[in-house]
Design a protein around this motif. Structure first.
Motif, mmCIF file in Angstrom:
data_model
loop_
_atom_site.group_PDB
_atom_site.id
_atom_site.type_symbol
_atom_site.label_atom_id
_atom_site.label_comp_id
_atom_site.label_asym_id
_atom_site.label_seq_id
_atom_site.Cartn_x
_atom_site.Cartn_y
_atom_site.Cartn_z
ATOM 1 N N GLY A 4 25.066 27.429 95.626
ATOM 2 C CA GLY A 4 24.216 26.317 95.202
ATOM 3 C C GLY A 4 23.255 25.804 96.248
ATOM 4 N N ARG A 5 23.396 26.247 97.502
ATOM 5 C CA ARG A 5 22.440 25.767 98.481
ATOM 6 C C ARG A 5 21.458 26.878 98.802
ATOM 7 N N LYS A 6 20.404 26.930 98.018
ATOM 8 C CA LYS A 6 19.400 27.948 98.263
ATOM 9 C C LYS A 6 18.414 27.469 99.317
ATOM 10 N N GLN A 38 7.899 14.898 95.316
ATOM 11 C CA GLN A 38 8.582 15.789 94.359
ATOM 12 C C GLN A 38 7.635 16.822 93.754
ATOM 13 N N ARG A 39 6.327 16.502 93.752
ATOM 14 C CA ARG A 39 5.368 17.469 93.198
ATOM 15 C C ARG A 39 4.909 18.465 94.263
ATOM 16 N N ALA A 40 5.019 18.080 95.517
ATOM 17 C CA ALA A 40 4.582 18.964 96.604
ATOM 18 C C ALA A 40 5.647 20.015 96.939
ATOM 19 N N LEU A 41 6.924 19.700 96.609
ATOM 20 C CA LEU A 41 8.010 20.620 96.950
ATOM 21 C C LEU A 41 8.049 21.820 96.015
ATOM 22 N N VAL A 42 8.455 22.953 96.555
ATOM 23 C CA VAL A 42 8.681 24.143 95.730
ATOM 24 C C VAL A 42 10.192 24.346 95.654
ATOM 25 N N SER A 43 10.724 24.325 94.442
ATOM 26 C CA SER A 43 12.163 24.456 94.256
ATOM 27 C C SER A 43 12.667 25.765 94.874
ATOM 28 N N ILE A 94 15.164 13.091 96.671
ATOM 29 C CA ILE A 94 14.133 13.829 95.923
ATOM 30 C C ILE A 94 14.308 15.334 96.164
ATOM 31 N N PHE A 95 14.551 15.705 97.398
ATOM 32 C CA PHE A 95 14.746 17.130 97.706
ATOM 33 C C PHE A 95 15.971 17.667 96.958
ATOM 34 N N ALA A 96 17.053 16.895 96.966
ATOM 35 C CA ALA A 96 18.284 17.334 96.291
ATOM 36 C C ALA A 96 18.058 17.484 94.781
ATOM 37 N N LEU A 97 17.359 16.532 94.184
ATOM 38 C CA LEU A 97 17.088 16.605 92.734
ATOM 39 C C LEU A 97 16.245 17.836 92.418
ATOM 40 N N ASN A 98 15.308 18.116 93.317
ATOM 41 C CA ASN A 98 14.400 19.238 93.109
ATOM 42 C C ASN A 98 15.103 20.593 93.246
ATOM 43 N N ASN A 99 16.247 20.594 93.910
ATOM 44 C CA ASN A 99 16.982 21.833 94.133
ATOM 45 C C ASN A 99 18.340 21.846 93.450
ATOM 46 N N SER A 100 18.570 20.899 92.529
ATOM 47 C CA SER A 100 19.881 20.855 91.872
ATOM 48 C C SER A 100 19.951 21.914 90.786
ATOM 49 N N THR A 101 21.175 22.366 90.542
ATOM 50 C CA THR A 101 21.393 23.316 89.452
ATOM 51 C C THR A 101 21.124 22.570 88.155
ATOM 52 N N PRO A 102 20.287 23.113 87.280
ATOM 53 C CA PRO A 102 20.023 22.386 86.037
ATOM 54 C C PRO A 102 21.292 22.340 85.175
ATOM 55 N N HIS A 103 21.532 21.217 84.563
ATOM 56 C CA HIS A 103 22.650 21.096 83.620
ATOM 57 C C HIS A 103 22.094 21.233 82.209
#
Lengths: 236, 236
Positions: free
Chosen positions: B70-72, B172-177, B226-235
């Motif tokens: 889960g930590r990509k 959150q828009r600048a980050l790439v998941s 914000i970083f964590a939300l952007n990289n969370s596993t989708p439920h």
């Protein structure tokens, strides 16, 4: 910019108390005719003139009122106070900075803390509002029994608690942008089975804040932040 | 579940120190042959057997290792320590719960605090890691001068500071998941013009965390979340 709080305006004038008057006149050295920024804590940005620089009871007159835009939807956070009061206090400070409408401290079956000092929480919220130049002061409700409260909530309502088998959808995906909501966060010892059943009967939807096990107050702030992100004005 | 921290395994066994040994044997009353959960703090979940229940130097043997998925992508948070040390400490606790790879305390032109106690921050991070059952212990770097650090950062890098005229895109828009990143948060007195110019020269992109004026430590936590939300596993 320094922000003053004027909750009780009468005929567009307000008299500051002794502490604020002394601060204004002696520390900030403001003089008659100076302009000041203030808010009523309910979304209005007030431009005021100091019309009497009395260091014991300074008088301000409102020259202009501007409704602060951008708050289409608001969040009510219902949460059991943490055993350690500092943790609840920082939640109130941080949630005020990020933006929250109302906090409902809940008395749950597994609550270890059965008394809170509302006045202290109100002072913390007021200070955080001024510091972050917000024009909305969150409402802090008295400690309320879970079962009384859960039966009277209207609108979209969500519950977050430890449930590894069936965590539900992510909170950010369950929210509808522009729509107010209520979120219920489990206490340190989690909800009792009776409380979970009552929440379900009353239409609360189970959601998750992610796959980490967060402390109560961290979960509360995470929910407030997710709601704020979901309702923020998009930037280019 | 209780999580033990075993950073220095040798031949798959580890000897606990006197404090942890006493806790394990006297308080938790664990006996030889009991199974325990542990982590190396670098993403491994270890299942261990207590092979010597010595209350002064208990010995554990690793039976199974599982890489926690889960930590990509990981976030490096670079931030000037707050004047009030408590505020930095809670940031470390909360950011560890939510998930962060590394924190770099920066010595900036406007820093009021020029000394930090790394060991204390490390203890707080360790306690938060165990509490939240995380298997990654954030790395806490020593206090580093801004100009030394800013010139050596690689990968996507962002800067958040007070800039009402040109706040830049939302973080959150600048980050790439799925992509690691570094985020730089301004100190209480903001960056100096020279620091802003140096960050820009070194390829930092200006982003915003929203339209509220957040305290330094609140901004730090908001960025981590914000970083964590952007990289969370989708439920579902």
């Amino acid at each position: 910019m320094q922000l003053f709080y004027l909750p009780d305006l009468q005929n567009d004038t307000a008299t500051l108390d002794a502490v604020e008057s002394k601060h204004l006149v002696r520390v900030l050295r403001k003089k008659q005719g100076d302009l000041l920024d203030a808010t009523d804590g309910r979304g209005q940005h007030l431009t005021c003139e100091l019309i009497d620089a009395n260091p014991k009871k300074a008088v301000l007159q409102v020259l202009e009122r501007k409704e602060v835009s951008g708050r289409k939807a608001s969040l009510t956070l219902a949460i059991a106070p943490t055993k350690n009061m500092d943790r609840l206090e920082w939640l109130v400070e941080k949630a005020t900075e990020i933006g929250m409408e109302r906090i409902v401290p809940l008395l749950c079956d597994h609550s270890e803390r059965k008394v809170i000092k509302e006045e202290r929480l109100e002072r913390i919220a007021l200070s955080a509002m001024k510091q972050s130049l917000r024009m909305h002061l969150p409402e802090i409700l008295p400690l309320t029994p879970f079962s009384d409260w859960v039966q009277q909530v209207e609108g979209p309502k969500f519950i977050c608690h430890l449930n590894e088998e069936n965590p539900g959808p992510a909170f950010q995906r369950a929210l509808v942008s522009g729509q107010s909501a209520t979120v219920l966060i489990g206490p340190e010892g989690d909800f009792s089975p009776a409380e979970l059943a009552l929440a379900e009967q009353n239409g609360f939807t189970q959601v998750t804040l992610g796959n980490a096990r967060l402390r109560t107050e961290t979960a509360g702030l995470a929910a407030v932040h997710i709601f704020a992100l979901n309702n923020s004005t998009p930037h280019a």
